[in-house]
Design an enzyme around this catalytic site. Structure first.
Site, PDB file in Angstrom:
ATOM      1  N   ASP A   9     -12.553  -8.684   4.299  1.00 51.60           N
ATOM      2  CA  ASP A   9     -13.904  -8.556   3.491  1.00 51.60           C
ATOM      3  C   ASP A   9     -14.529 -10.052   3.519  1.00 51.60           C
ATOM      4  OD1 ASP A   9     -13.797  -5.739   2.963  1.00 51.60           O
ATOM      5  OD2 ASP A   9     -14.444  -6.306   0.797  1.00 51.60           O
TER       6      ASP A   9
ATOM      7  N   ASP B 109      -6.692  -6.870   4.199  1.00 52.21           N
ATOM      8  CA  ASP B 109      -7.731  -6.096   3.399  1.00 52.21           C
ATOM      9  C   ASP B 109      -8.800  -7.223   2.778  1.00 52.21           C
ATOM     10  OD1 ASP B 109      -9.109  -3.835   2.186  1.00 52.21           O
ATOM     11  OD2 ASP B 109      -8.213  -4.431   0.385  1.00 52.21           O
TER      12      ASP B 109
ATOM     13  N   LYS C 261       2.913 -15.656   2.719  1.00 57.17           N
ATOM     14  CA  LYS C 261       3.138 -15.942   1.442  1.00 57.17           C
ATOM     15  C   LYS C 261       4.632 -16.049   1.150  1.00 57.17           C
ATOM     16  CE  LYS C 261       1.588 -17.684  -2.431  1.00 57.17           C
ATOM     17  NZ  LYS C 261       0.857 -18.904  -2.725  1.00 57.17           N
TER      18      LYS C 261
ATOM     19  N   ASP D  86      -3.263 -18.003   0.616  1.00 52.51           N
ATOM     20  CA  ASP D  86      -4.286 -18.746  -0.386  1.00 52.51           C
ATOM     21  C   ASP D  86      -5.106 -20.063   0.429  1.00 52.51           C
ATOM     22  OD1 ASP D  86      -1.884 -19.829  -0.370  1.00 52.51           O
ATOM     23  OD2 ASP D  86      -2.001 -20.677  -2.517  1.00 52.51           O
TER      24      ASP D  86
ATOM     25  N   TYR E 251       1.028  -1.110   0.028  1.00 55.41           N
ATOM     26  CA  TYR E 251       0.238  -0.054   0.007  1.00 55.41           C
ATOM     27  C   TYR E 251       0.949   1.122  -0.044  1.00 55.41           C
ATOM     28  CZ  TYR E 251      -4.678  -1.541   0.909  1.00 55.41           C
ATOM     29  OH  TYR E 251      -6.062  -2.272   0.833  1.00 55.41           O
TER      30      TYR E 251
HETATM   31  C1  IPM Z   1     -10.417  -0.866   3.697  1.00 55.76           C
HETATM   32  C2  IPM Z   1     -10.738  -0.351   2.404  1.00 55.76           C
HETATM   33  C3  IPM Z   1      -9.737   0.656   2.169  1.00 55.76           C
HETATM   34  C4  IPM Z   1      -8.423  -0.370   2.127  1.00 55.76           C
HETATM   35  C5  IPM Z   1      -9.779   1.338   0.971  1.00 55.76           C
HETATM   36  C6  IPM Z   1     -11.089   2.280   0.994  1.00 55.76           C
HETATM   37  C7  IPM Z   1      -8.424   2.246   0.513  1.00 55.76           C
HETATM   38  O1  IPM Z   1     -10.930  -1.409   1.476  1.00 55.76           O
HETATM   39  O2  IPM Z   1     -10.498  -0.320   4.814  1.00 55.76           O
HETATM   40  O3  IPM Z   1     -10.593  -2.233   3.924  1.00 55.76           O
HETATM   41  O4  IPM Z   1      -7.967  -0.838   1.023  1.00 55.76           O
HETATM   42  O5  IPM Z   1      -7.601  -0.421   3.208  1.00 55.76           O
HETATM   43 MG    MG Z   2     -11.082  -3.383   2.265  1.00 53.94          MG
END
Ligand code: IPM
Ligand code: MG
Length: 354
Positions: free
Chosen positions: A249, A245, A189, A221, A138
């Protein structure tokens, strides 16, 4: 306590308004919190041609904690990268040195059927993802898009971690595990990427100081697969910025909806920024249908981690539990037989339950 409130874009303002309702209710009961609002992301660009206006950053720096909604909208996709909403979020994380991102995935028993996974796979799930937030691909240099000698373009990002960065996030994960089931799974990884080979070595070194904690390692993975196969094997997962990240999710869906997952981003003194793990969802913005619970639960995390006020944190957590047990659901977690409520309706229900 002084709180910087940064609603941001998309559904950000609606969900933050519900969290503010909760804070107002607590204030009514005598809690001393002062709130000041400022724009970030696309809203920052509109206000000051900057996704993180200087005044917003200053307010956040001076505040005891920051409450953030979400940033991003497709309408800013054509702006130069530095002016896009996401850059505002990355800059405030980096600028405040919020390297430790805690994303707890907790399944409320009543929501087991709202998950796309079988209820028996997710029932009882209680997982903490510890994501490093200010390093990795990042932020690594060099980065950019350039033109090669043969005229074609090349995109570059750099995945890098130094020992200090790995060690400080590793310690946070082990400390949290000590207060939970004493299991840390480090996700890397290491079979392909040197930066994560170092990650693994440092995690092994840290583990020597925590003899009670069981450390395991998993390639990312495999971890992605195990999260949907048997998520209850995990207690604390610690990983880098990009893997965290993606995996957070994925983990959010185990809890029924991404609208349920709060987060805390902390510096080394536990100063924090609190935001839902989900994004700005511009497609449903302004419709009063978003789920505000992740944001409200983020406020509970704020009391726990930044203000050391477990009582208020549990009070908010319990109000959310009550509302869910009573059958109130926003559209994302609604199932047959439950009461469908709007975003503001859910905020009102939590306030009533408080
Ligand atoms: C998160 C989001 C952010 C990230 C984006 C919006 C930059 O996806 O907080 O998980 O990638 O960290
Ligand atoms: Mg995110």
């Amino acid at each position: 306590m002084k709180l910087a409130v940064l609603p941001g874009d998309g559904i950000g303002p609606e969900i933050v308004a519900q969290a503010v309702k909760v804070l107002d209710a607590l204030r009514h009961d005598g809690l001393q919190v002062e709130m000041e609002e400022a724009p970030i992301g696309g809203a920052g660009y509109e206000a000051a041609k900057d996704p993180l206006p200087e005044a917003t950053f200053k307010l956040a720096q001076e505040a005891d904690a920051v409450l953030l909604g979400a940033v991003g909208d497709w309408k800013y996709d054509s702006l130069p990268r530095d002016l896009r909403p996401e850059r505002g979020l990355l800059r405030i994380r980096k600028g405040l040195n919020l390297f430790a991102n805690l994303r707890p995935a907790l399944l409320y028993p009543e929501l087991a059927s709202a998950s796309t996974l079988k209820p028996e796979v997710v029932a009882g799930l209680d997982l903490m993802i510890v994501r490093e937030l200010t390093g990795d691909i990042y932020f690594g240099q060099p980065r950019g898009i350039s033109t090669l000698e043969d005229g074609q373009r090349e995109g570059i990002n750099t995945m890098r971690y130094n020992e200090t960065e790995i060690r400080r996030i590793g310690r946070i994960a082990f400390d949290i595990a000590m207060k939970r089931n004493k299991k840390v799974c480090s996700v890397d990884k290491a079979n392909v990427l040197e930066s994560t080979e170092l990650w693994r070595q440092v995690m092994i070194e840290i583990a020597r100081d925590y003899p009670e904690v069981e450390l395991s390692h998993m390639y990312v993975d495999n971890a992605a697969m195990q999260l949907v196969r048997a998520p209850k094997q995990f207690d604390v997962m610690v990983t880098g910025n990009i893997f965290g990240d993606i995996l957070s999710d994925e983990a959010s869906m185990l809890t029924g909806s991404i609208g349920m997952l709060p987060s805390a981003s902390l510096d080394e003194h536990n100063k924090g920024m609190y935001e839902p793990s989900h994004g700005s969802a511009p497609d449903i913005a302004g419709k009063d249908i978003a789920n505000p619970l992740a944001t409200i639960l983020s406020v509970a995390m704020m009391f726990k981690y930044s203000f050391d006020d477990e009582a208020t944190a549990s009070r908010i957590d319990n109000a959310v539990k009550k509302v869910i047990a009573a059958g109130y659901r926003t559209g994302d977690i609604w199932t047959e037989g439950c009461t469908k409520v709007s975003c503001s309706g859910m905020g009102d229900a939590v306030v009533a339950a408080l």
